[in-house]
Write an enzyme that holds these catalytic residues in place. Structure first.
Site, mmCIF file in Angstrom:
data_model
loop_
_atom_site.group_PDB
_atom_site.id
_atom_site.type_symbol
_atom_site.label_atom_id
_atom_site.label_comp_id
_atom_site.label_asym_id
_atom_site.label_seq_id
_atom_site.Cartn_x
_atom_site.Cartn_y
_atom_site.Cartn_z
ATOM 1 N N LYS A 1 0.935 -1.312 -0.062
ATOM 2 C CA LYS A 1 0.005 0.061 0.028
ATOM 3 C C LYS A 1 0.885 1.179 -0.100
ATOM 4 C CE LYS A 1 -4.572 -1.391 1.406
ATOM 5 N NZ LYS A 1 -5.552 -1.257 2.292
ATOM 6 N N ARG B 1 -4.396 -9.731 4.444
ATOM 7 C CA ARG B 1 -4.859 -9.801 2.899
ATOM 8 C C ARG B 1 -3.465 -9.385 2.129
ATOM 9 N NH1 ARG B 1 -6.815 -5.975 -0.793
ATOM 10 N NH2 ARG B 1 -8.296 -6.851 -2.215
#
Length: 290
Positions: A225, A259
């Protein structure tokens, strides 16, 4: 509050059992793999590889999180429903999650065999929790800072970002249970990068233990991210090491579900942390004993 058993689909996960959720994007424009699993064949191969590498959950998404071309509910369902049914047929014991905020898509994928609805946009469609309750599936309750789906944060401020995360996610979780979702099938997610700048996401990581202490199982979606990229000044394809470092910290603080894109690497990190913490035995322990 102590952690309990997490129940998703046919699977039960003990309190100290870290769980890998593998990302399978059914989109032509995903930020990380640029549509590598948009077609069925490579997507099914990705599922097979992820399961072999230790993923217990497959998270299927039909719309990229960031801005891009408009994707209707009908198109999102077209990308995901048939694929969910095929994964269910080929992998009867794997937990199937679908990353969606729309109740219409949730209804369709649950009928096709999904076990978990991963609502990354913080309950923007309140009917999604009702769908989860009606079908007896799990629900991920995420903090997105009130952001509209597929928008990027701009000058977002919080008096205390973790207080806001707790207020929102606990409220969503309790509402889901009141609607009929099984308590042991509800997860909370701090929503790294969603409605947050990099400092917010770093603070959410640093104080993740406050979420864990609530007793709700915590899911973290850290993989490659922007907060990792900005922290290390690395482009998307060079964020794996930073992601794994953040994964190790999150595991030490008690997160339950991860995840990820890199399943095998994540599995090793989680096993190492679990063994250091005393929750797992070493795979081999011969040194000094022969």
């Amino acid at each position: 509050m102590s952690q309990g058993t997490l129940r998703l689909g046919r699977r039960e996960f003990a309190a100290h059992e870290p769980v890998v959720m593998a990302i399978v994007n059914r989109t032509p424009d995903s930020f990380y793999d640029q549509g590598a699993t948009f077609r069925d064949e490579p997507a099914l191969a990705r599922v097979e590889q992820a399961v072999a590498e230790g993923a217990a959950i497959i998270d299927i998404g039909g719309v990229k999180a960031g801005p891009g071309d408009e994707v209707s509910a009908e198109e999102e369902a077209r990308r995901t429903v048939g694929f969910v049914a095929e994964v269910r047929r080929r992998f009867p014991d794997v937990v199937i999650s679908v990353d969606t905020w729309r109740h219409e898509v949730g209804e369709a994928v649950c009928e096709a065999g999904a076990d978990l609805l991963n609502d990354a946009w913080g309950g923007v469609d309140p009917k999604l929790a009702q769908v989860a309750a009606r079908h007896g599936v799990g629900l991920v309750c995420t903090h997105a800072g009130g952001a509209e789906p597929r928008t990027r944060p701009h000058r977002v401020t919080y008096d205390d970002v973790v207080d806001d995360i707790l207020r929102v996610t606990l409220g969503l979780a309790e509402r889901a249970v009141e609607l009929g979702v099984a308590r042991e099938s509800v997860l909370i997610d701090p929503g790294h990068d969603f409605g947050k700048n990099t400092r917010h996401s770093l603070e959410a990581t640093r104080r993740l233990g406050e979420m864990v202490e609530t007793g709700w199982p915590v899911l973290v979606s850290l993989s490659n991210k922007d907060f990792v990229g900005e922290t290390l000044d690395r482009p998307v394809k060079e964020r794996v090491i930073g992601t794994l470092a953040t994964t190790a910290v999150s595991a030490w603080l008690g997160a339950r579900v991860y995840r990820v894109h890199e399943v095998a690497e994540t599995r090793q990190v989680l096993d190492m942390v679990a063994t250091i913490a005393g929750h797992r035995e070493p795979a081999v322990a011969r040194r000094g004993l022969a």
